[in-house]
Design a protein around this motif. Sequence first.
Motif, mmCIF file in Angstrom:
data_model
loop_
_atom_site.group_PDB
_atom_site.id
_atom_site.type_symbol
_atom_site.label_atom_id
_atom_site.label_comp_id
_atom_site.label_asym_id
_atom_site.label_seq_id
_atom_site.Cartn_x
_atom_site.Cartn_y
_atom_site.Cartn_z
ATOM 1 N N PRO A 37 -20.999 -72.300 -29.054
ATOM 2 C CA PRO A 37 -22.293 -71.145 -28.763
ATOM 3 C C PRO A 37 -22.368 -72.109 -27.342
ATOM 4 O O PRO A 37 -22.417 -72.962 -27.613
ATOM 5 C CB PRO A 37 -22.686 -70.671 -29.751
ATOM 6 N N SER A 38 -22.670 -71.437 -26.393
ATOM 7 C CA SER A 38 -22.779 -71.841 -25.303
ATOM 8 C C SER A 38 -24.404 -72.299 -25.370
ATOM 9 O O SER A 38 -25.619 -72.408 -26.054
ATOM 10 C CB SER A 38 -23.720 -70.957 -24.658
ATOM 11 N N GLY A 39 -24.771 -73.859 -25.227
ATOM 12 C CA GLY A 39 -25.804 -74.527 -25.747
ATOM 13 C C GLY A 39 -25.849 -75.722 -26.370
ATOM 14 O O GLY A 39 -26.190 -76.689 -27.016
ATOM 15 N N LYS A 42 -21.137 -79.411 -26.122
ATOM 16 C CA LYS A 42 -19.587 -79.613 -26.115
ATOM 17 C C LYS A 42 -19.237 -79.842 -24.631
ATOM 18 O O LYS A 42 -18.860 -81.109 -24.931
ATOM 19 C CB LYS A 42 -18.764 -77.910 -26.039
ATOM 20 N N SER A 43 -20.265 -79.649 -23.479
ATOM 21 C CA SER A 43 -19.361 -80.245 -21.995
ATOM 22 C C SER A 43 -20.029 -81.518 -22.052
ATOM 23 O O SER A 43 -19.628 -82.536 -22.047
ATOM 24 C CB SER A 43 -20.099 -79.855 -21.113
ATOM 25 N N THR A 44 -20.967 -81.585 -23.157
ATOM 26 C CA THR A 44 -22.211 -82.800 -22.643
ATOM 27 C C THR A 44 -21.500 -83.646 -24.131
ATOM 28 O O THR A 44 -20.802 -85.461 -23.032
ATOM 29 C CB THR A 44 -23.717 -82.968 -23.631
ATOM 30 N N LEU A 45 -20.467 -83.673 -24.580
ATOM 31 C CA LEU A 45 -19.425 -84.581 -25.534
ATOM 32 C C LEU A 45 -18.639 -84.776 -24.811
ATOM 33 O O LEU A 45 -18.366 -86.515 -24.943
ATOM 34 C CB LEU A 45 -19.184 -83.612 -27.383
ATOM 35 N N THR A 203 -13.657 -74.733 -24.931
ATOM 36 C CA THR A 203 -13.073 -73.326 -24.082
ATOM 37 C C THR A 203 -14.166 -72.501 -25.203
ATOM 38 O O THR A 203 -14.405 -72.782 -26.299
ATOM 39 C CB THR A 203 -11.720 -72.899 -24.413
ATOM 40 N N HIS A 204 -14.944 -71.087 -24.513
ATOM 41 C CA HIS A 204 -14.687 -69.848 -24.719
ATOM 42 C C HIS A 204 -14.228 -68.546 -25.769
ATOM 43 O O HIS A 204 -14.820 -67.671 -26.282
ATOM 44 C CB HIS A 204 -15.994 -69.770 -24.061
ATOM 45 N N SER A 205 -12.548 -69.710 -25.524
ATOM 46 C CA SER A 205 -11.950 -68.217 -25.810
ATOM 47 C C SER A 205 -11.162 -69.002 -26.865
ATOM 48 O O SER A 205 -10.829 -69.739 -26.799
ATOM 49 C CB SER A 205 -10.421 -67.969 -24.737
HETATM 50 N N1 LIG Z 1 -27.970 -82.730 -16.907
HETATM 51 C C1 LIG Z 1 -29.272 -82.108 -17.919
HETATM 52 N N2 LIG Z 1 -30.077 -82.419 -18.251
HETATM 53 C C2 LIG Z 1 -30.534 -82.663 -19.244
HETATM 54 N N3 LIG Z 1 -29.991 -81.370 -20.607
HETATM 55 C C3 LIG Z 1 -29.312 -81.091 -20.219
HETATM 56 C C4 LIG Z 1 -28.079 -81.760 -18.995
HETATM 57 N N4 LIG Z 1 -27.166 -80.780 -19.322
HETATM 58 C C5 LIG Z 1 -27.252 -80.013 -20.442
HETATM 59 N N5 LIG Z 1 -28.515 -80.310 -20.928
HETATM 60 C C6 LIG Z 1 -28.736 -79.309 -22.086
HETATM 61 O O1 LIG Z 1 -28.438 -80.252 -23.397
HETATM 62 C C7 LIG Z 1 -27.398 -79.064 -24.606
HETATM 63 C C8 LIG Z 1 -26.361 -78.835 -24.213
HETATM 64 O O2 LIG Z 1 -25.494 -78.394 -22.435
HETATM 65 P P1 LIG Z 1 -24.319 -78.261 -22.474
HETATM 66 O O3 LIG Z 1 -24.181 -78.427 -21.086
HETATM 67 O O4 LIG Z 1 -22.842 -79.646 -23.104
HETATM 68 O O5 LIG Z 1 -23.625 -77.130 -23.827
HETATM 69 P P2 LIG Z 1 -22.296 -76.770 -23.909
HETATM 70 O O6 LIG Z 1 -21.882 -76.329 -24.861
HETATM 71 O O7 LIG Z 1 -21.591 -77.385 -22.981
HETATM 72 O O8 LIG Z 1 -22.743 -74.715 -23.227
HETATM 73 P P3 LIG Z 1 -21.518 -73.872 -23.057
HETATM 74 O O9 LIG Z 1 -21.100 -73.065 -22.935
HETATM 75 O O10 LIG Z 1 -22.921 -73.231 -21.683
HETATM 76 O O11 LIG Z 1 -21.094 -74.832 -21.201
HETATM 77 C C9 LIG Z 1 -28.141 -77.831 -23.606
HETATM 78 O O12 LIG Z 1 -29.593 -76.973 -24.388
HETATM 79 C C10 LIG Z 1 -28.273 -78.254 -22.461
HETATM 80 O O13 LIG Z 1 -30.074 -77.578 -21.769
#
Ligand SMILES: Nc1ncnc2c1ncn2[C@@H]1O[C@H](COP(=O)(O)OP(=O)(O)OP(=O)(O)O)[C@@H](O)[C@H]1O
Lengths: 251, 650
Positions: A37-39, A42-45, A203-205
């Motif tokens: 799910p969003s947030g 995933k992107s962070t990793l 991906t979200h799909s």
């Molecule tokens: N540059 C940043 N500075 C501080 N917090 C961040 C930053 N980027 C993301 N976050 C936080 O880190 C958490 C994870 O974000 P991330 O972008 O990795 O989620 P995601 O799984 O990629 O979500 P989505 O599917 O919406 O892209 C979120 O709570 C977000 O608010």
Amino acid sequence: MININNVSFSYDKGKTEVLKNISLDIPEKKVTSFIGPSGCGKSTLLRCINRMNDLVETSMITTGQIDVMGQNINSKEVDPIELRKHIGMVFQKYNPFPKSIYDNVAYGLRIQGIKNKKTLDQAVERSLRGAALWDEVKDRLKDSALGLSGGQQQRLCIARAIAVQPKIILMDEPCSALDPIATAKVEELITELREEFTIVIVTHSMQQASRISDHTAFFYLGELIEYGQTDTIFQNPSKKRTEDYISGRFG
Amino acid sequence: MKDLKPSKPFSNATSRKFLGITKQDFIKYFFGGNATLAVIIIIAIVWFLIHNASTFFPQYQKKLNLYRISGQEILDFYAKENNAVAELSGLCVQAREYEIQDRLGALYRVIPIYSEFKAKSLKKIIGERKELKRAKTALSKIKIKPSVTNTEIKNAEDYLNNCKNSLKKAISAAVNKLDFSQVKNKSWPTDKKYLQPIRDAIVENVTTGKKPQFISDIEAQEAKKIAEIDALPFIQDLIKSKTAFNKPIPAMNTFVEELRIIADKTKAQGNKYNDVPNTKASLEKAISLAKTTEIKQEKQKELNRLYTIEPDYNTFIKPIYASKESYKIHHSALKEAIKSGFSTLPDTSKFQGKAAKAFIKDINDADPAQTLAELNAKVETWKHDEKYSMGQTVKGFFFGTEWTTNSSWQDFYGILPLLTGSVAVAIVALIIAVPFSVGGAIYVNRLASKAEQTFIKPFIEFIQAIPSIVLAFFGYVVLGALIQEYSQSWMFSWIPGFPVEDQYTILNAGLLLALMAVPTIFTLCEDALNNVPKAYNEASLALGATKLQTILKVILPSCASGVIAAILLGFGRIIGETMVVLLVLGGKISIPDSWTASAHSMTGILAQEIGEVNEGSLHWGALFMVALLLFSIALGINYVSQRILNNYSK
Ligand SMILES: Nc1ncnc2c1ncn2[C@@H]1O[C@H](COP(=O)(O)OP(=O)(O)OP(=O)(O)O)[C@@H](O)[C@H]1O
Ligand SMILES: [Mg+2]
């Protein structure tokens, strides 16, 4: 290829952890998807893998270590610039430079100091062919990249990424801004690229993940819930949460 | 809700009307009115400028015609021929001076340094000198007192001696602190062996009031050395050249001056005649407004006396045409002088001094024969009744190299010196300002930490708040002297235009204007950088580019038009600035030949002259033409930068 070992990550100097004790090994020349799910991080990793998180000054890996091709990428002797030359990245929103198609693809090579026209020409053609874009743009290489359609621009970004011949390509929701036909093209491209590159895709799909990836990792609130063969995850998940998410009961 | 008619739920029946205008309408009219007012004011300003400037060209044409028909023009040709040769003679004199200066070396500077040091030391012993004076007057007063005792006199004398001693002590202490590093002009050669004698000479002069022997000795030494130098064969040659160049000058001067009286007279009459319509109109007005019949009659008399017959130019010009015969003689004398002057001119290599060499080079580079031939051709074909065309008049304004006003001879309104001055300052300022402001913007926007950003940005933006007169004042009092002093250092001697001779120069003004342009360029540049999508940055870094590569190859190119527009607007800011150029540019009306020369500017001339001209006069019109040009330049720059920005944002 990529070994993530017990990694926790924080954007604010350790106050809150966005990733918690993640461990997973991503195999070479396979497609691995990150879903969740969003947030959930995933992107962070993904951005940990090519150290793009360095751009956020207060970010840090609080525990654990990431090895790429056997080297700890957060150790002192690693130059993130060098690292990124070996790890391409494709972003959610396609972002070609406001330059010509040719210059976009050649950019990565040029900044590495390659000036030879012939080498560049060959690399540009090879990459555009690799990104299944060559036939569509071969007559307008000098035109601005911003004149292409969204799907073409995203494939151009892929071409730009593979032009420097990286080992790994990271893709963060590469199709989320594309229509179904363009998405299909990019997906097809990804399955072809698997021959040469190790691909990690967010991906979200669910369909996309199941269609194109060999392995799938499911994240939830910063934790890795389940990781394994895509078929297993989708048909026979071992965790209740995974099953709920995949079948669309939440998320 | 009750009041609303259910059938018309959205009508604005609830909003109150005043004079049939609703609140919404009022807001619309208010802002619309403001915008219209702004447009009207701009149109009014343009109209005002054009209206006042419009009289200029016809008036100027008339004046130029008079300049020609009175014969002034041809006399200027004569005078220019003469000047071309006189200049060579002047250069010879300078070359000799500087060669002497160079060969004398430290000796040449002993007396100036002595004077400089003496003035400096005197400032330190003001108290002692006053005391001594007081003691002297006290003594003389006591002496003429009727009943004076010997002890009284003795006491006063003792006190005087005391004062003398303490003065001596003070001056000795003061001079001992002097050394050659304190000399104002750092480029002067010095010699240690003169230091102690100079100190002693100052003490001697201050205590005895007499000219020190050392100084007389130095003067004698100098005279002897100069005589020796003058005896050198090549200096002899140089003096010969000088004499040769100078030979025909005085005669030709007298010849031209005599003719000038005639031309002046014709011109005065012509001016009077040309002014008749104006004078007549003002007299008639005065008559109609006159309160008493006396005044009326007076004015009527004046009106009747008006000289309404056109001067007989054809007759007046005859002596000037006749002068062509004598001119021919003078002309060939000048040609002869050039030939014989050059024949003895020594070679550059003979000279030791750099400056002297430069003067000789100037003489060799000059082509007086060519100048003479050109002027001669003009003299030959010159006709007093050939009219100046409008095209020539306009060209004379835009490409004229002379801006001469309030001249008793002839005014010229050529804008080139002012235009080039303004542009030169602006370019120097931009060259200095652009690296700082663009670099600064890149640094602050892309590389600096948050803390640095919050510190640097307000700081740079604050510069904008400094009143320009304060900066100008700083340039006038401090910067000019600093540049002048430090440019003397050998470290900078490789820079063209260095050492800087004047305090008030293009460089000085350019530095200050650069400071004023930095905030403009910086702020606009930062905006442009801010508008670059973050995605470009990430994409580039993800490809393994360094920060610097990203900035240079992606960020800057994608906001290039924004940066260019910022620079252009900075240019506009500079070219319209007045205070700094008025005070710091040096006010020299000539096309600058170096970036360290003095110059004048369009804005400066406006501020300086508009207060002292009569409304409606030619000079008035010329100033309005300058203003109009300035306005057009500013408008053009703004337009171009807007266009660039618009294209960019598409
Ligand atoms: N540059 C940043 N500075 C501080 N917090 C961040 C930053 N980027 C993301 N976050 C936080 O880190 C958490 C994870 O974000 P991330 O972008 O990795 O989620 P995601 O799984 O990629 O979500 P989505 O599917 O919406 O892209 C979120 O709570 C977000 O608010
Ligand atoms: Mg994401």
